[in-house]
Design a protein around this motif. Structure first.
Motif, PDB file in Angstrom:
ATOM      1  N   ASN A 118      38.340  59.981  43.908  1.00 36.64           N
ATOM      2  CA  ASN A 118      38.173  59.375  42.414  1.00 36.64           C
ATOM      3  C   ASN A 118      38.155  60.900  41.556  1.00 36.64           C
ATOM      4  O   ASN A 118      37.872  61.947  41.976  1.00 36.64           O
ATOM      5  CB  ASN A 118      36.603  59.248  42.544  1.00 36.64           C
ATOM      6  CG  ASN A 118      36.613  57.747  43.486  1.00 36.64           C
ATOM      7  OD1 ASN A 118      37.140  56.827  43.221  1.00 36.64           O
ATOM      8  ND2 ASN A 118      35.652  57.975  44.386  1.00 36.64           N
ATOM      9  N   THR A 164      45.694  55.440  33.567  1.00 34.33           N
ATOM     10  CA  THR A 164      44.790  54.789  33.407  1.00 34.33           C
ATOM     11  C   THR A 164      45.037  53.420  33.597  1.00 34.33           C
ATOM     12  O   THR A 164      44.501  52.559  34.411  1.00 34.33           O
ATOM     13  CB  THR A 164      43.984  54.833  32.004  1.00 34.33           C
ATOM     14  OG1 THR A 164      43.651  56.160  32.022  1.00 34.33           O
ATOM     15  CG2 THR A 164      42.924  53.772  31.692  1.00 34.33           C
ATOM     16  N   GLY A 167      46.118  52.540  37.437  1.00 32.70           N
ATOM     17  CA  GLY A 167      44.862  52.506  37.874  1.00 32.70           C
ATOM     18  C   GLY A 167      44.225  51.237  37.979  1.00 32.70           C
ATOM     19  O   GLY A 167      43.751  50.587  39.080  1.00 32.70           O
ATOM     20  N   MET A 168      44.168  50.703  36.681  1.00 33.58           N
ATOM     21  CA  MET A 168      43.524  49.416  36.385  1.00 33.58           C
ATOM     22  C   MET A 168      44.344  48.528  36.924  1.00 33.58           C
ATOM     23  O   MET A 168      43.589  47.260  37.752  1.00 33.58           O
ATOM     24  CB  MET A 168      43.616  49.104  34.812  1.00 33.58           C
ATOM     25  CG  MET A 168      42.670  49.951  34.072  1.00 33.58           C
ATOM     26  SD  MET A 168      42.977  49.636  32.347  1.00 33.58           S
ATOM     27  CE  MET A 168      42.250  48.359  31.874  1.00 33.58           C
ATOM     28  N   ARG A 171      43.712  48.466  40.923  1.00 33.79           N
ATOM     29  CA  ARG A 171      42.347  48.107  41.100  1.00 33.79           C
ATOM     30  C   ARG A 171      42.323  46.560  41.143  1.00 33.79           C
ATOM     31  O   ARG A 171      41.259  45.891  41.524  1.00 33.79           O
ATOM     32  CB  ARG A 171      41.129  48.846  40.440  1.00 33.79           C
ATOM     33  CG  ARG A 171      41.277  50.306  40.750  1.00 33.79           C
ATOM     34  CD  ARG A 171      40.231  51.185  40.327  1.00 33.79           C
ATOM     35  NE  ARG A 171      40.185  52.493  40.458  1.00 33.79           N
ATOM     36  CZ  ARG A 171      40.350  53.659  39.783  1.00 33.79           C
ATOM     37  NH1 ARG A 171      40.879  53.474  38.576  1.00 33.79           N
ATOM     38  NH2 ARG A 171      40.776  54.901  40.257  1.00 33.79           N
ATOM     39  N   VAL A 269      38.736  44.143  34.534  1.00 34.06           N
ATOM     40  CA  VAL A 269      38.738  45.398  34.721  1.00 34.06           C
ATOM     41  C   VAL A 269      38.604  46.270  33.401  1.00 34.06           C
ATOM     42  O   VAL A 269      39.286  45.914  32.297  1.00 34.06           O
ATOM     43  CB  VAL A 269      40.166  45.997  35.388  1.00 34.06           C
ATOM     44  CG1 VAL A 269      40.024  47.424  35.612  1.00 34.06           C
ATOM     45  CG2 VAL A 269      40.374  45.023  36.575  1.00 34.06           C
ATOM     46  N   ALA A 271      38.161  49.659  31.495  1.00 28.86           N
ATOM     47  CA  ALA A 271      38.568  51.029  31.427  1.00 28.86           C
ATOM     48  C   ALA A 271      38.449  51.603  30.110  1.00 28.86           C
ATOM     49  O   ALA A 271      38.971  52.743  29.611  1.00 28.86           O
ATOM     50  CB  ALA A 271      40.173  51.287  31.681  1.00 28.86           C
ATOM     51  N   ILE A 294      35.179  44.869  37.354  1.00 32.62           N
ATOM     52  CA  ILE A 294      35.550  46.350  37.790  1.00 32.62           C
ATOM     53  C   ILE A 294      35.724  47.274  36.669  1.00 32.62           C
ATOM     54  O   ILE A 294      36.315  47.148  35.959  1.00 32.62           O
ATOM     55  CB  ILE A 294      36.897  45.897  38.765  1.00 32.62           C
ATOM     56  CG1 ILE A 294      36.900  44.816  39.802  1.00 32.62           C
ATOM     57  CG2 ILE A 294      37.528  47.205  39.285  1.00 32.62           C
ATOM     58  CD1 ILE A 294      38.261  44.358  39.996  1.00 32.62           C
ATOM     59  N   SER A 296      37.219  50.955  35.920  1.00 33.23           N
ATOM     60  CA  SER A 296      38.429  51.765  36.209  1.00 33.23           C
ATOM     61  C   SER A 296      38.539  53.119  35.249  1.00 33.23           C
ATOM     62  O   SER A 296      38.685  52.991  34.224  1.00 33.23           O
ATOM     63  CB  SER A 296      39.399  50.843  36.053  1.00 33.23           C
ATOM     64  OG  SER A 296      40.700  51.645  36.735  1.00 33.23           O
ATOM     65  N   HIS A 299      42.941  57.254  37.311  1.00 27.75           N
ATOM     66  CA  HIS A 299      43.808  56.972  38.740  1.00 27.75           C
ATOM     67  C   HIS A 299      43.280  57.685  39.792  1.00 27.75           C
ATOM     68  O   HIS A 299      42.615  58.698  39.704  1.00 27.75           O
ATOM     69  CB  HIS A 299      45.206  57.367  37.968  1.00 27.75           C
ATOM     70  CG  HIS A 299      45.532  58.867  37.758  1.00 27.75           C
ATOM     71  ND1 HIS A 299      45.474  58.899  36.271  1.00 27.75           N
ATOM     72  CD2 HIS A 299      45.327  59.973  38.318  1.00 27.75           C
ATOM     73  CE1 HIS A 299      45.520  60.146  36.004  1.00 27.75           C
ATOM     74  NE2 HIS A 299      45.520  61.005  37.335  1.00 27.75           N
ATOM     75  N   THR A 300      43.975  57.430  40.961  1.00 24.09           N
ATOM     76  CA  THR A 300      43.781  58.314  42.141  1.00 24.09           C
ATOM     77  C   THR A 300      45.065  58.955  42.438  1.00 24.09           C
ATOM     78  O   THR A 300      45.993  58.971  41.802  1.00 24.09           O
ATOM     79  CB  THR A 300      43.602  57.299  43.507  1.00 24.09           C
ATOM     80  OG1 THR A 300      44.931  56.606  43.591  1.00 24.09           O
ATOM     81  CG2 THR A 300      42.344  56.358  43.375  1.00 24.09           C
ATOM     82  N   HIS A 303      47.786  56.672  42.868  1.00 23.95           N
ATOM     83  CA  HIS A 303      48.339  56.028  41.773  1.00 23.95           C
ATOM     84  C   HIS A 303      49.422  56.904  40.999  1.00 23.95           C
ATOM     85  O   HIS A 303      50.310  56.365  40.506  1.00 23.95           O
ATOM     86  CB  HIS A 303      47.151  55.595  40.760  1.00 23.95           C
ATOM     87  CG  HIS A 303      46.265  54.501  41.595  1.00 23.95           C
ATOM     88  ND1 HIS A 303      44.957  54.523  40.978  1.00 23.95           N
ATOM     89  CD2 HIS A 303      46.323  53.555  42.470  1.00 23.95           C
ATOM     90  CE1 HIS A 303      44.283  53.496  41.781  1.00 23.95           C
ATOM     91  NE2 HIS A 303      45.228  53.076  42.616  1.00 23.95           N
TER      92      HIS A 303
END
Length: 349
Positions: A118, A164, A167-168, A171, A269, A271, A294, A296, A299-300, A303
């Motif tokens: 994260n 971003t 990532g959204m 997720r 989601v 963000a 969710i 968010s 990103h990881t 991602h």
């Protein structure tokens, strides 16, 4: 490659308005063990830059506290999360073949080494960023995009906005054929969400207004809802079967209005909070329909790797709205704050 000893940089020494951005001459940072030195070709401007400068993120238990992305900032701080450029030097233990390669820097500072780590810090907030002629980065956070057909400006537009967005979407577990609602659709993250969701085979309903509606449609939205009119009514008309996934950077009143429009098992989601951080909704619309809300943040590493694959293949086309020289960084941030543009604003150090 020869590197000068000093460089121009734009930094902040306190929180405040655009007036706290100062153009200054500082020493070029030396890459430490495991790091590279990147000559910055382009750096994109983000809402994170504005909110970090203003200290607008708050802290757990103290929402009004002046704070950077994840806590107090060590001043002075060079701003700028989104860097595209070339590696000009490497620190100890780094493969020298990286020198001369065109790269994009993953701006996240992660909480662990794993592929699903994260982000708990951000370049330009928790460490110095790219509003400068040079920046250092961990070698594992530098992605070689030498072969990408995208311009340096387009590459700089990717890390925060497209990171971003991806990532959204990851997720949200977005599937082909689903109907997606995108808020804040004319901004950098909004355009990225539209492009990636379309590439995944989704049907995109976007929220925008005024002169931005046509460019949002050109970016790939199947339907565009005018936020100046009754949003819920327009969404029902555009998606009578309901929304599978909402990709939301606005929040505020939209969450309460929009949750009842989700289909069974829908995912909402969030963000961003462009429309306000206070949210009120009927919790029955959440649990009775097995909906998911969710959060968010960016990103990881996984991602970001997927995003760089898209960049190398030229499968996304970031829209660049305007470019500014480094000495006009305050003007560039002011332009972003006015929100009259579509796409990304980029600075050339």
């Amino acid at each position: 490659m020869t590197v000068s000893e000093t460089m121009r940089a734009v930094r902040i020494v306190e929180h405040g308005g655009p007036e706290v951005l100062e153009l200054t001459e500082v020493a070029v940072p030396a890459p430490q063990a495991g790091e590279v030195l990147v000559r910055v070709a382009a750096v994109a401007v983000n809402n994170t830059d504005l909110w970090t400068r203003e200290g607008a993120y708050g802290r757990p238990g103290d929402p009004e506290a002046l704070s950077g992305w994840r806590g107090p900032i060590g001043f002075p701080r060079i701003q700028g999360a989104d860097v595209a450029g070339r590696v000009v030097a490497v620190g100890a233990g780094v493969d020298e073949s990286l020198v001369g390669r065109r790269v994009v820097v993953d701006p996240a500072v992660y909480d662990s080494e794993g592929p699903d780590a994260n982000p708990v810090g951000l370049m330009g907030s928790e460490r110095d960023g790219g509003y400068a002629e040079y920046v250092t980065a961990a070698a594992e956070r530098v992605h070689d995009v030498t072969e990408s057909p995208l311009t340096d400006d387009q590459l700089a537009a990717l890390p925060t906005a497209y990171g971003t967005a991806l990532g959204m979407i990851e997720r949200a577990r977005l599937r082909e054929g689903e109907t997606v609602l995108v808020s804040g659709a004319s901004g950098g993250v909004g355009i990225a969400l539209i492009q990636i969701a379309r590439a995944r085979g989704a049907r995109v309903v976007a929220i925008s207004s005024g002169s931005k509606i046509d460019p949002v449609r050109e970016a790939g939205a199947h339907e565009v809802v005018d936020r100046a009119r009754d949003i819920a009514e327009q969404i029902r008309a555009a998606a009578p079967e309901g929304i599978d996934v909402a990709l939301d950077v606005v929040a505020g009143d939209l969450v309460g209005e929009g949750l009842p429009l989700l289909r069974e098992g829908g995912r909402w989601v969030v963000a961003g909070a462009l429309g306000g951080s206070g949210v009120t909704f009927d919790v029955r619309r959440l649990y009775l329909h097995n909906a998911q809300l969710i959060g968010s943040a960016m990103h990881t590493p996984t991602h970001f790797g997927l995003l760089m694959d898209l960049a190398r293949q030229g499968e996304i086309q970031p829209v660049v709205a305007a470019t500014f020289p480094l000495e006009r960084a305050a003007r560039a941030q002011g332009e972003l704050a006015r929100r009259e543009h579509v796409g990304k604003i980029v600075i050339h150090p």
